[in-house]
Design a protein around this motif. Structure first.
Motif, PDB file in Angstrom:
ATOM      1  N   TRP A  58       0.833  -1.203   0.000  1.00  0.00           N
ATOM      2  CA  TRP A  58       0.000   0.000   0.000  1.00  0.00           C
ATOM      3  C   TRP A  58       0.870   1.257   0.000  1.00  0.00           C
ATOM      4  O   TRP A  58       0.560   2.245  -0.670  1.00  0.00           O
ATOM      5  N   ALA A  59       1.962   1.224   0.748  1.00  0.00           N
ATOM      6  CA  ALA A  59       2.875   2.374   0.781  1.00  0.00           C
ATOM      7  C   ALA A  59       3.526   2.605  -0.572  1.00  0.00           C
ATOM      8  O   ALA A  59       3.876   3.740  -0.913  1.00  0.00           O
ATOM      9  N   CYS A  60       3.687   1.537  -1.361  1.00  0.00           N
ATOM     10  CA  CYS A  60       4.329   1.632  -2.683  1.00  0.00           C
ATOM     11  C   CYS A  60       3.354   2.004  -3.798  1.00  0.00           C
ATOM     12  O   CYS A  60       3.717   1.936  -4.979  1.00  0.00           O
ATOM     13  N   LEU A  61       2.115   2.388  -3.445  1.00  0.00           N
ATOM     14  CA  LEU A  61       1.077   2.584  -4.450  1.00  0.00           C
ATOM     15  C   LEU A  61       1.502   3.534  -5.564  1.00  0.00           C
ATOM     16  O   LEU A  61       1.321   3.232  -6.750  1.00  0.00           O
ATOM     17  N   PHE A  62       2.040   4.693  -5.209  1.00  0.00           N
ATOM     18  CA  PHE A  62       2.442   5.679  -6.223  1.00  0.00           C
ATOM     19  C   PHE A  62       3.460   5.064  -7.184  1.00  0.00           C
ATOM     20  O   PHE A  62       3.293   5.108  -8.412  1.00  0.00           O
ATOM     21  N   GLY A  63       4.526   4.485  -6.626  1.00  0.00           N
ATOM     22  CA  GLY A  63       5.565   3.889  -7.464  1.00  0.00           C
ATOM     23  C   GLY A  63       5.060   2.732  -8.300  1.00  0.00           C
ATOM     24  O   GLY A  63       5.439   2.581  -9.463  1.00  0.00           O
ATOM     25  N   ALA A  64       4.188   1.901  -7.709  1.00  0.00           N
ATOM     26  CA  ALA A  64       3.651   0.753  -8.442  1.00  0.00           C
ATOM     27  C   ALA A  64       2.812   1.209  -9.634  1.00  0.00           C
ATOM     28  O   ALA A  64       2.896   0.636 -10.731  1.00  0.00           O
ATOM     29  N   LEU A  65       1.990   2.251  -9.435  1.00  0.00           N
ATOM     30  CA  LEU A  65       1.173   2.760 -10.536  1.00  0.00           C
ATOM     31  C   LEU A  65       2.041   3.376 -11.632  1.00  0.00           C
ATOM     32  O   LEU A  65       1.758   3.215 -12.829  1.00  0.00           O
ATOM     33  N   MET A  66       3.113   4.064 -11.233  1.00  0.00           N
ATOM     34  CA  MET A  66       4.030   4.631 -12.228  1.00  0.00           C
ATOM     35  C   MET A  66       4.709   3.530 -13.038  1.00  0.00           C
ATOM     36  O   MET A  66       4.802   3.613 -14.271  1.00  0.00           O
ATOM     37  N   LEU A  67       5.174   2.485 -12.354  1.00  0.00           N
ATOM     38  CA  LEU A  67       5.807   1.376 -13.067  1.00  0.00           C
ATOM     39  C   LEU A  67       4.814   0.679 -13.989  1.00  0.00           C
ATOM     40  O   LEU A  67       5.158   0.296 -15.119  1.00  0.00           O
ATOM     41  N   ALA A  68       3.583   0.499 -13.519  1.00  0.00           N
ATOM     42  CA  ALA A  68       2.552  -0.124 -14.354  1.00  0.00           C
ATOM     43  C   ALA A  68       2.315   0.697 -15.613  1.00  0.00           C
ATOM     44  O   ALA A  68       2.147   0.149 -16.713  1.00  0.00           O
ATOM     45  N   ALA A  69       2.293   2.030 -15.473  1.00  0.00           N
ATOM     46  CA  ALA A  69       2.085   2.901 -16.631  1.00  0.00           C
ATOM     47  C   ALA A  69       3.250   2.800 -17.607  1.00  0.00           C
ATOM     48  O   ALA A  69       3.056   2.758 -18.830  1.00  0.00           O
ATOM     49  N   ILE A  70       4.473   2.746 -17.082  1.00  0.00           N
ATOM     50  CA  ILE A  70       5.661   2.623 -17.946  1.00  0.00           C
ATOM     51  C   ILE A  70       5.626   1.310 -18.711  1.00  0.00           C
ATOM     52  O   ILE A  70       5.886   1.258 -19.917  1.00  0.00           O
ATOM     53  N   ILE A  71       5.280   0.211 -18.018  1.00  0.00           N
ATOM     54  CA  ILE A  71       5.238  -1.101 -18.679  1.00  0.00           C
ATOM     55  C   ILE A  71       4.105  -1.150 -19.697  1.00  0.00           C
ATOM     56  O   ILE A  71       4.294  -1.613 -20.838  1.00  0.00           O
ATOM     57  N   ALA A  72       2.923  -0.677 -19.308  1.00  0.00           N
ATOM     58  CA  ALA A  72       1.767  -0.739 -20.202  1.00  0.00           C
ATOM     59  C   ALA A  72       2.003   0.065 -21.476  1.00  0.00           C
ATOM     60  O   ALA A  72       1.677  -0.393 -22.581  1.00  0.00           O
ATOM     61  N   THR A  73       2.568   1.260 -21.345  1.00  0.00           N
ATOM     62  CA  THR A  73       2.816   2.074 -22.540  1.00  0.00           C
ATOM     63  C   THR A  73       3.931   1.483 -23.393  1.00  0.00           C
ATOM     64  O   THR A  73       3.967   1.687 -24.602  1.00  0.00           O
ATOM     65  N   SER A  74       4.839   0.742 -22.773  1.00  0.00           N
ATOM     66  CA  SER A  74       5.889   0.079 -23.548  1.00  0.00           C
ATOM     67  C   SER A  74       5.330  -1.063 -24.387  1.00  0.00           C
ATOM     68  O   SER A  74       5.726  -1.266 -25.539  1.00  0.00           O
ATOM     69  N   TRP A  75       4.375  -1.808 -23.813  1.00  0.00           N
ATOM     70  CA  TRP A  75       3.838  -2.980 -24.502  1.00  0.00           C
ATOM     71  C   TRP A  75       2.743  -2.637 -25.508  1.00  0.00           C
ATOM     72  O   TRP A  75       2.686  -3.230 -26.585  1.00  0.00           O
ATOM     73  N   TRP A  76       1.881  -1.676 -25.139  1.00  0.00           N
ATOM     74  CA  TRP A  76       0.657  -1.507 -25.922  1.00  0.00           C
ATOM     75  C   TRP A  76       0.479  -0.145 -26.575  1.00  0.00           C
ATOM     76  O   TRP A  76      -0.396  -0.002 -27.431  1.00  0.00           O
TER      77      TRP A  76
END
Length: 308
Positions: A46-64
């Motif tokens: 839960w504390a990592c929420l900001f970073g996790a969402l940023m990483l998810a956005a970086i990965i998603a935009t890289s793939w799709w």
């Protein structure tokens, strides 16, 4: 409920209190040690929420995300980062006071990024209009994610410290570390001296953290190293997704050198010093705890442990 000698502690947000309610109501039959371990993992995530969402956005935009789209990927990441930060505030996942220190992380990180890209330490994919020089503006949010994690974990685990060094000494070392990130391109690199100074200053310091019903402790230096390691893992994900690259990765992706752990360890020193100006280090709990609020007594009476 954890209190210090003055009976105060960082206030949990409504959503953070739900984490303890969840443990009280759904993990009561789990052995105590396992319950503490599960709650620790949930709170860390839960504390990592900001970073996790940023990483998810970086990965998603890289793939799709399609090449040649009207909106450049770098600009899209800036917009996503702004929306994430706005959501953290709107849904009261961060306080206004914490937001100020996160802005400071953003400014400190962006300043270093502008310099480091200008001397070729790493580079970002070109494109977009939301950038300063060669630095897309989403990069500052990656530093802000570190700040978000640190201030949120402070509240979630009610961090306390024994043998914490004088803050002015830590501030002097942190300032020297930040200057060295720039000056080592022309002057001798003293990062190992700064690592040694950090180790000496924090050698006796212990971090006390309340998980759910138990308060545990660990050396602060170990906490620095563990967070630095997870940042290094995130950095590998970011470079693999093409958000930025080091010169050694120009011919094909490879692991970020483990030597970068030294830089991230030193960054942790800077980060912790910044956070101490929002949450001054407090000593461990001593004496008799403050009276338990009636609402928490009632919740405990329903079969759960007292809420933090």
């Amino acid at each position: 409920m954890t209190t210090d000698r003055t009976g105060s502690r960082p206030e949990l947000t409504r959503s953070e209190m739900l984490l303890d309610r969840f443990a009280n109501r759904w993990l009561t039959r789990v052995p105590a040690g396992v319950r503490e371990f599960l709650v620790f993992g949930i709170k860390q995530a839960w504390a990592c929420l900001f970073g996790a969402l940023m990483l998810a956005a970086i990965i998603a935009t890289s793939w799709w995300y399609p090449d040649g789209a009207a909106l450049d990927r770098n600009d899209l990441l800036v917009i996503i980062a702004v929306l994430i930060q706005a959501g953290m505030l709107v849904f009261r996942l961060e306080t206004g006071r914490e937001f100020l220190v996160i802005i400071l992380f953003h400014l400190v990180g962006t300043g270093m990024e502008i310099f480091k890209t200008s001397v070729g330490s790493w580079n970002y994919a070109p494109g977009g209009v939301l950038h300063i020089g060669a630095v897309p503006l989403f990069t500052g949010f990656m530093y802000a994610a570190v700040g978000s994690y640190l201030v949120r974990v402070h509240r979630l685990f009610d961090l306390r410290f024994s043998h914490y060094p004088p803050r002015w000494i830590t501030a002097v070392i942190a300032a020297a570390i930040y200057v060295n990130f720039f000056s080592h391109h022309w002057l001798p690199d003293i990062r190992l001296v700064l690592v040694a100074a950090t180790v000496v200053v924090y050698a006796r310091c212990m971090m006390h953290f309340r998980v759910h019903t138990r308060t545990l402790r660990m050396p602060v230096l170990l906490a620095f190293l563990l967070v630095a390691f997870f940042i290094w893992l995130a950095e590998n994900i970011g470079t693999a997704a093409g958000a930025w690259l080091y010169p050694s990765q120009a011919g094909g992706w490879e692991l970020v050198p483990l030597t970068k752990l030294v830089a991230w360890f030193l960054l942790m020193m800077i980060s912790v010093v910044l956070v101490t100006f929002v949450y001054p280090p407090k000593p461990p709990v001593t004496g008799t705890p403050a009276p338990e609020p009636a609402a928490r007594k009632a919740d405990r009476g329903r079969g759960g442990a007292p809420i933090l």
